[in-house]
Enzyme design. Sequence first.
Site, PDB file in Angstrom:
ATOM      1  N   SER A  32       1.114  -8.271  -7.103  1.00 29.03           N
ATOM      2  CA  SER A  32       0.420  -7.007  -7.389  1.00 29.03           C
ATOM      3  C   SER A  32       1.318  -5.843  -7.807  1.00 29.03           C
ATOM      4  CB  SER A  32      -0.419  -6.595  -6.188  1.00 29.03           C
ATOM      5  OG  SER A  32      -1.517  -7.454  -6.094  1.00 29.03           O
TER       6      SER A  32
ATOM      7  N   GLY B 186       5.547  -4.884   0.666  1.00 25.55           N
ATOM      8  CA  GLY B 186       5.400  -5.123   2.103  1.00 25.55           C
ATOM      9  C   GLY B 186       6.776  -5.297   2.725  1.00 25.55           C
TER      10      GLY B 186
ATOM     11  N   ASN C  55       8.899 -11.507   4.888  1.00 25.58           N
ATOM     12  CA  ASN C  55       7.959 -10.463   4.447  1.00 25.58           C
ATOM     13  C   ASN C  55       6.667 -10.571   5.282  1.00 25.58           C
ATOM     14  OD1 ASN C  55       7.032 -12.885   3.389  1.00 25.58           O
ATOM     15  ND2 ASN C  55       6.040 -11.845   1.691  1.00 25.58           N
ATOM     16  N   PRO C  56       5.697  -9.667   5.072  1.00 24.80           N
ATOM     17  CA  PRO C  56       4.529  -9.612   5.971  1.00 24.80           C
ATOM     18  C   PRO C  56       3.705 -10.887   6.122  1.00 24.80           C
ATOM     19  CG  PRO C  56       4.647  -7.620   4.687  1.00 24.80           C
ATOM     20  CD  PRO C  56       5.720  -8.507   4.154  1.00 24.80           C
ATOM     21  N   CYS C  57       3.541 -11.635   5.065  1.00 27.05           N
ATOM     22  CA  CYS C  57       2.695 -12.826   5.249  1.00 27.05           C
ATOM     23  C   CYS C  57       3.496 -14.084   5.524  1.00 27.05           C
ATOM     24  CB  CYS C  57       1.794 -12.979   4.030  1.00 27.05           C
ATOM     25  SG  CYS C  57       0.809 -11.508   3.763  1.00 27.05           S
TER      26      CYS C  57
ATOM     27  N   GLU D   2       5.795 -15.808   3.828  1.00 27.60           N
ATOM     28  CA  GLU D   2       6.202 -16.807   2.831  1.00 27.60           C
ATOM     29  C   GLU D   2       7.593 -16.572   2.264  1.00 27.60           C
ATOM     30  OE1 GLU D   2       3.941 -14.525   2.451  1.00 27.60           O
ATOM     31  OE2 GLU D   2       3.924 -13.654   0.449  1.00 27.60           O
TER      32      GLU D   2
HETATM   33  N1  UDP Z   1       1.435  -7.357   0.483  1.00 22.00           N
HETATM   34  C1  UDP Z   1       1.429  -6.042   0.935  1.00 22.00           C
HETATM   35  N2  UDP Z   1       0.236  -5.405   1.181  1.00 22.00           N
HETATM   36  C2  UDP Z   1      -0.959  -6.019   1.015  1.00 22.00           C
HETATM   37  C3  UDP Z   1      -0.977  -7.353   0.576  1.00 22.00           C
HETATM   38  C4  UDP Z   1       0.241  -7.995   0.310  1.00 22.00           C
HETATM   39  O1  UDP Z   1       2.485  -5.474   1.128  1.00 22.00           O
HETATM   40  O2  UDP Z   1      -2.027  -5.383   1.255  1.00 22.00           O
HETATM   41  C5  UDP Z   1       2.724  -8.046   0.182  1.00 22.00           C
HETATM   42  C6  UDP Z   1       3.267  -8.837   1.353  1.00 22.00           C
HETATM   43  O3  UDP Z   1       4.683  -8.887   1.286  1.00 22.00           O
HETATM   44  C7  UDP Z   1       2.690 -10.215   1.093  1.00 22.00           C
HETATM   45  C8  UDP Z   1       2.895 -10.294  -0.401  1.00 22.00           C
HETATM   46  O4  UDP Z   1       2.570  -8.979  -0.854  1.00 22.00           O
HETATM   47  O5  UDP Z   1       3.355 -11.170   1.828  1.00 22.00           O
HETATM   48  C9  UDP Z   1       2.082 -11.300  -1.129  1.00 22.00           C
HETATM   49  O6  UDP Z   1       0.717 -11.201  -0.755  1.00 22.00           O
HETATM   50  P1  UDP Z   1      -0.435 -11.662  -1.740  1.00 22.00           P
HETATM   51  O7  UDP Z   1       0.015 -12.904  -2.440  1.00 22.00           O
HETATM   52  O8  UDP Z   1      -1.708 -11.718  -0.982  1.00 22.00           O
HETATM   53  O9  UDP Z   1      -0.468 -10.443  -2.778  1.00 22.00           O
HETATM   54  P2  UDP Z   1      -1.139 -10.248  -4.205  1.00 22.00           P
HETATM   55  O10 UDP Z   1      -0.037 -10.334  -5.210  1.00 22.00           O
HETATM   56  O11 UDP Z   1      -2.219 -11.274  -4.391  1.00 22.00           O
HETATM   57  O12 UDP Z   1      -1.704  -8.860  -4.156  1.00 22.00           O
END
Ligand code: UDP
Length: 578
Positions: free
Chosen positions: A80, A124, A277-279, A281
Amino acid sequence: MKRRKITPKLKESALIVLQARYLVRDEENQIVETPEALFERVAFSVAEGEKNFRKSSSKWEYYGERFYELMAALDFLPNSPTLMNAGRPLGQLSACFVLPVYDSLDSIFETLKYAALIHKSGGGTGFNFSRLRPKGDIVFSTSGVASGPVSFMQVYDSATEAIKQGGKRRGANMGILNVDHPDIEEFITIKSTTGVLTNFNISVGIKDNFIEALKKGEPYALINPRTGKVVTEVSSQKLFDLLVEKAWETGDPGVIFLDTINRFNPTPNLGHIEATNPCGEQPLLPFESCNLGSINLANFVKDGDLDWDRLKETIELAVRFLDDVIEVNRFPLPQIAKITTLNRKIGLGVMGFADMLIKLRIAYSEERALEIAEKVMSFINQESLRASAVLAEERGAFPAFPGSLWDQWGYPPLRNATTTTIAPTGTLSLIAGVSSSIEPLFGIYYERKTLGGIIIKEVHPLFEEILSEEGYSEREIEALQAEIMEKGLISKINLKEPLKKLFLTAFEISPDIHLSIQRIFQKYTHNAVSKTINLPEDTTPEEIKRIYLTAYEWGLKGVTVYRYGSKPEQVIYIKKGE
Ligand code: UDP
């Protein structure tokens, strides 16, 4: 804007998400960007990275076009922050950061400030709080007593809460405390109180010696990090039981296996990995950041198989894209820029795995799902390494390559210290309109809460598609959909096999299957795999204990469980239809 061959085909829910946070707005807060223009902005600003290299600088526009096509076809999406910030004043493109916290007020608050800046940009942050002296320990300068890591985590949580509004999205944190820290019990139980640490995922940092003590039924020493001295010994069994009970109760804490992670630390000479990181991975060194991207596997099904040639091209282009992101990224701190550009870690992963299986008519719970998972992920692993080696020939290896594990294993120079990560793709999968990451479907009909609390209600689109391919009439499909909306779980629906098995959802799939899928993906992933082991409401703590220990034995880097209904607020609701 030039007319392009591919225009993105976005679902209603994808548009809602893009409009909420991703499309550029003017000073009056009016959206001034189309999804097509978003992909163009991202593609061409990332392709600027090509200009840094003699071999490709004249071809940067060519790569811009190709990056555009890659995203507009929804074959691949970067994390994102790249979608939000590329070509924008902030220019911070990474989702994952780990920041060190040292045992001083200076460090605690300095790191908090850094975290605030990262959250503002959509990144994150993960922290290991184990260097902080325990609660009640002495503070020499004031002759007072220390308040301990858990109280400082609450300060971090409040700060995250406060900057939530101004940022691009909700700031997310991972808080880790090692299993031998004297405050470990307080840490394990902290999230039992509702409303506490809501902006944190928490995980206990498990060490090999803890599992050994547990297996032998021996006591376990808790050590004051300030003095290095043993403070007390606790029953390893009781501590583990408490951990499991709390995970059963609330889903927190998860566990991360620190020694397993460090056995695969590609650059041990640069430091020890203490957090993710937060999730979960992305394990990283202190101050390291990483940018991720995910391939949409559902798009690669062709004539009952995968289009392997097209997948190979996509992997090559995605690796190039992610490496270019490092070139054009604006790092929030010089320390982050330094370590990140020494390792140049990227994390290519997947989304739409469950949808891919359905299109191939393979049930998530069958042996064949494991076989295809192995085939796909080993392919992505191998081809991404190959692509990284080709880039190294053009652009040079990552600076910390000499002495790295890759170097020791006799690999050719690589451009990136890691190439693969399985991210949750929480938002990306909504934009692409497919199942998230490597997770099974959460429901055939579900309500999903997105950023900013938008609620999306959907019947899974493949349900209608596959049923009509199988000769169901429109009327029959409508009747089945109505039944699903009423009863929730597919197992309660009047649908023939093997179709019924094809659409089984996360809470109807056994924990062993969840874990086996995680294991296969981990086997071919340099970083870690974000996966939730979803459990039915009546799961016992004993079962969770078995899951945690199996995860360790199988060499997973961490594991998270979620028992349906165990959090006051959850992201996805399915109707249970009791
Ligand atoms: N993350 C974050 N805030 C959010 C969601 C995700 O900081 O609300 C970060 C966090 O490090 C997480 C990583 O983005 O481990 C990837 O999450 P995800 O793949 O769900 O993100 P997307 O790219 O789909 O938004």
